[in-house]
Design an enzyme around this catalytic site. Structure first.
Site, mmCIF file in Angstrom:
data_model
loop_
_atom_site.group_PDB
_atom_site.id
_atom_site.type_symbol
_atom_site.label_atom_id
_atom_site.label_comp_id
_atom_site.label_asym_id
_atom_site.label_seq_id
_atom_site.Cartn_x
_atom_site.Cartn_y
_atom_site.Cartn_z
ATOM 1 N N TYR A 110 0.811 -1.214 0.000
ATOM 2 C CA TYR A 110 0.000 0.000 0.000
ATOM 3 C C TYR A 110 0.851 1.274 0.000
ATOM 4 O O TYR A 110 0.322 2.356 0.198
ATOM 5 C CB TYR A 110 -0.942 -0.002 1.200
ATOM 6 C CG TYR A 110 -1.954 -1.122 1.171
ATOM 7 C CD1 TYR A 110 -2.987 -1.136 0.228
ATOM 8 C CD2 TYR A 110 -1.892 -2.180 2.067
ATOM 9 C CE1 TYR A 110 -3.918 -2.156 0.185
ATOM 10 C CE2 TYR A 110 -2.826 -3.213 2.035
ATOM 11 C CZ TYR A 110 -3.836 -3.196 1.081
ATOM 12 O OH TYR A 110 -4.757 -4.211 1.046
ATOM 13 N N HIS B 43 4.605 -6.401 -4.254
ATOM 14 C CA HIS B 43 3.196 -6.749 -4.416
ATOM 15 C C HIS B 43 2.335 -5.523 -4.202
ATOM 16 O O HIS B 43 2.684 -4.595 -3.465
ATOM 17 C CB HIS B 43 2.771 -7.886 -3.472
ATOM 18 C CG HIS B 43 2.675 -7.514 -2.027
ATOM 19 N ND1 HIS B 43 1.494 -7.228 -1.398
ATOM 20 C CD2 HIS B 43 3.638 -7.404 -1.078
ATOM 21 C CE1 HIS B 43 1.716 -6.959 -0.121
ATOM 22 N NE2 HIS B 43 3.008 -7.059 0.101
ATOM 23 N N TYR C 54 -11.414 -0.400 -0.123
ATOM 24 C CA TYR C 54 -11.352 0.102 1.253
ATOM 25 C C TYR C 54 -9.956 0.594 1.614
ATOM 26 O O TYR C 54 -9.775 1.256 2.651
ATOM 27 C CB TYR C 54 -11.776 -1.001 2.242
ATOM 28 C CG TYR C 54 -10.655 -1.905 2.715
ATOM 29 C CD1 TYR C 54 -10.146 -1.790 4.010
ATOM 30 C CD2 TYR C 54 -10.084 -2.855 1.874
ATOM 31 C CE1 TYR C 54 -9.124 -2.607 4.453
ATOM 32 C CE2 TYR C 54 -9.065 -3.666 2.308
ATOM 33 C CZ TYR C 54 -8.580 -3.547 3.589
ATOM 34 O OH TYR C 54 -7.549 -4.354 4.015
ATOM 35 N N ARG C 55 -8.987 0.341 0.759
ATOM 36 C CA ARG C 55 -7.592 0.617 1.103
ATOM 37 C C ARG C 55 -6.797 0.460 -0.178
ATOM 38 O O ARG C 55 -7.119 -0.362 -1.031
ATOM 39 C CB ARG C 55 -7.131 -0.409 2.145
ATOM 40 C CG ARG C 55 -5.796 -0.196 2.806
ATOM 41 C CD ARG C 55 -5.617 -1.302 3.831
ATOM 42 N NE ARG C 55 -4.389 -1.188 4.590
ATOM 43 C CZ ARG C 55 -3.959 -2.105 5.462
ATOM 44 N NH1 ARG C 55 -4.699 -3.198 5.666
ATOM 45 N NH2 ARG C 55 -2.841 -1.957 6.128
#
Length: 603
Positions: free
Chosen positions: A144, A444, A525-526
């Site tokens: 993220y 990733h 959501y993220r």
């Protein structure tokens, strides 16, 4: 003939706040060796400092000297090199699993405060010099964006190195209060050291992340306490102007219910600091799960991809009724193959997505055997309670033709089943990221939409993921994570971060999936920093009313626009309309400068 240097020892938790517990040292060394064995990427030789736009070089260095005066010279570092490291020795300079160029999202400096008061000093400093700041807890938000700032050249505030205390554990109320640098590893070990055997800390798939940071990004774990944000109570926050507030009952001096009742009196502001750029959380409280008096893990496998819809329909009522008690894990067999930790080349040397036939052939050698879906779950409570629930679960799951229950007594102690067993009973582990070794220099990124727990929704999202990954020649590792009434599909895409073409394909694939999902009413959501603007733009009901609301709050609380600009797609006024948004049409992370602050003066 050149040989790779010997693998250095992974720092222990006793040596470093973000180290590995001694009980997991051998696992960590094995993981580090596996990554090193196939790595081809050289470390960056970069020496130039990435200055933030709108700040001249002389002003920047003068500001850094002033900050050293506030914190001490040892606690302010300029970023002159980039070292990707690995999970347990992660960088706080940039995104170690970058989907864009390595130095596209990179810090100019890193600072290490030790107290809330020092965080305030940093915030006052940032306002004075108009330098963007980007707080992190541990910086392991892998997939993220890691520790990277959204604005290149921002100063990263590493809260973890010197603010890593477990401030309180209350064994009667089953609560704790922690600083940002407390990892799940550290909290678990602290609970054990204090002898509180009746307390569990809910943990995510891998235990090196910050307890506080994971909750703020709305991460999940795998006990009945798996919704980490829902389980928080009480926050201490430094606002973008340097003021400090305590939320909930903590706003009442001398109150002793701060970790018991999150709401306090009046409007509840806590949500404003989740996935936001409206403050720096320096303390946070959580509920801990009491030992349920027994637990029992189980694993079911299902033979066909097409079983997904029926399986989800079975899961929904069981989950809502809490027969399925913990956050459910329904994994595709491709991820199970990835968890072997072997490179993709072990199975397939061709281009494009690895054929299903090869995945299933490899699955025949797994302890769980060939299948398409694997459900990992756990029953809690005394034996007779577990027996009652497990009989219901077995009856329902066996309605799917070819379903199998795997007998845990047939599995070796090294089987991944026992990793899930530990995690679902509050014991953090480190094996989960073995699938990143699918490619050399493995990175990733995740596609993470939320949907109802319904078969047709699961199928629609599964079809989007398979179709787009096929189009962009990418393998995918999907898992459906089922909360109480909603479902997250987490599609992990592993890539070689040293291959520009593959990185470009990953970005294009994720952007396409985001748009496909939004057209069907599914939102993420993220997400990774690179996709925050795009996803924020999909939440555009009523002409973007939510973003307009967020921008009003941002401009009110952060008039100089210094706090993590661009986080979650929320840009302060100084950056708006200047091309800072990243999109498929413009992947450049930087805009065309910044505007003046409302009260700007010459420095």
């Amino acid at each position: 003939m050149s040989t790779k240097p010997a693998i250095s020892a992974t720092p222990l938790l006793s040596q470093r706040h973000n180290g590995i517990p001694a009980r997991l040292f051998d696992k960590a060394q094995e993981a580090k060796s596996a990554i090193s064995a196939i790595a081809t990427k050289s470390q960056s030789n970069r020496t130039a400092i990435a200055l933030p736009q709108g700040v001249g070089e002389s002003t920047f260095h003068r500001a850094i000297d002033a900050l050293r005066g506030h914190l001490g010279k040892d606690h302010v570092e300029l970023v002159t090199k980039l070292n990707d490291g690995w999970y347990m020795e992660n960088p706080n300079t940039h995104d170690a699993m970058h989907v864009a160029e390595e130095d596209a999202l990179v810090a100019s400096a890193i600072v290490y405060p030790s107290t809330t008061e020092e965080v305030q000093k940093i915030v006052h400093w940032a306002n004075k010099y108009r330098i963007p700041i980007s707080p992190i807890s541990i910086g392991r938000n892998y997939g993220y964006g890691g520790a990277a700032p959204r604005v290149r050249g921002a100063v990263v505030i590493d809260l973890g190195r010197r603010m890593n205390r477990v401030l309180d554990i209350n064994p009667d109320d089953c609560t704790c209060l922690v600083e940002p640098g407390v990892t799940y590893f550290a909290l678990y070990e602290e609970i054990q050291d204090r002898g509180f055997k009746h307390l569990w800390a809910d943990v995510p798939d891998i235990g090196g992340g910050s307890v506080l940071g994971n909750a703020l990004d709305r991460g999940v774990g795998y006990t009945p306490y798996g919704d980490h944000w829902m389980m928080h109570s009480g926050m201490e926050v430094v606002l973008p102007t340097g003021e400090v507030i305590r939320t909930g009952m903590g706003a009442l001096p001398g109150n002793n219910s701060w970790q018991l009742f999150p709401y306090g009196f009046g409007p509840t502001p806590d949500g404003l600091f989740s996935q936001s750029n409206l403050g720096i959380v320096t303390k946070m409280g959580f509920g801990l799960m009491p030992n349920p008096g027994g637990y029992e893990s189980y694993l079911y496998t299902f033979p066909k991809d097409e079983d997904l819809s029926q399986l989800i329909e079975i899961i929904r009522p069981l989950r809502i009724a809490m027969i399925l008690e913990n956050v459910a894990q329904l994994r595709h067999v491709s991820m199970q193959i990835g968890l072997e930790g072997k490179p993709r080349s072990t199975y397939y040397a061709g281009k494009g997505r690895v054929p299903d036939s090869i995945i299933h052939e490899a699955a025949k050698k797994l302890s769980s055997g060939d299948c398409s879906w694997l459900y990992y779950g756990m029953a809690y409570g005394p034996r007779e309670i577990r027996k009652y629930k497990l009989e219901i679960i077995h009856k329902e799951f066996m309605k799917i033709p070819g379903a199998r229950r795997i007998d845990p007594t047939t599995l070796p102690t090294t089987d991944y089943f026992w990793v899930r067993d530990r995690i679902a009973s509050g014991v953090p582990d480190i094996e989960e990221l073995r699938w990143v070794n699918w490619h050399p220099n493995g990175g990733h990124a995740a596609f993470s939409p939320v949907s109802p727990v319904r078969g047709h929704d699961a199928t629609a999202l599964w079809d989007i993921a398979r179709t787009r990954c096929e189009e962009f020649d990418l393998d995918l590792f999907p898992t459906f994570v089922v909360g109480l009434r909603e479902m997250h599909l987490i599609v992990e895409i592993v890539f070689n971060r040293d291959e520009p073409v593959m990185r470009n394909n990953v970005r294009a694939c994720l952007r396409a999936m985001i748009d496909d999902a939004a057209k069907l009413g599914y939102g993420e959501y993220r997400t990774h920093l690179a996709f925050m603007d795009q996803i924020a733009g999909t939440y555009n009901w009523n002409d973007g009313a939510l973003m307009k609301f967020n921008e009003k709050i941002k401009d009110c609380l952060d008039p100089n626009g210094i706090m993590a600009p661009g986080k979650s797609g929320v840009w302060p006024a100084r950056y708006r309309g200047r091309g800072w948004e990243m999109s498929a049409k413009d992947e450049a992370p930087e805009g065309l400068g910044v505007g003046p602050s409302p009260d700007s003066t010459k420095l």
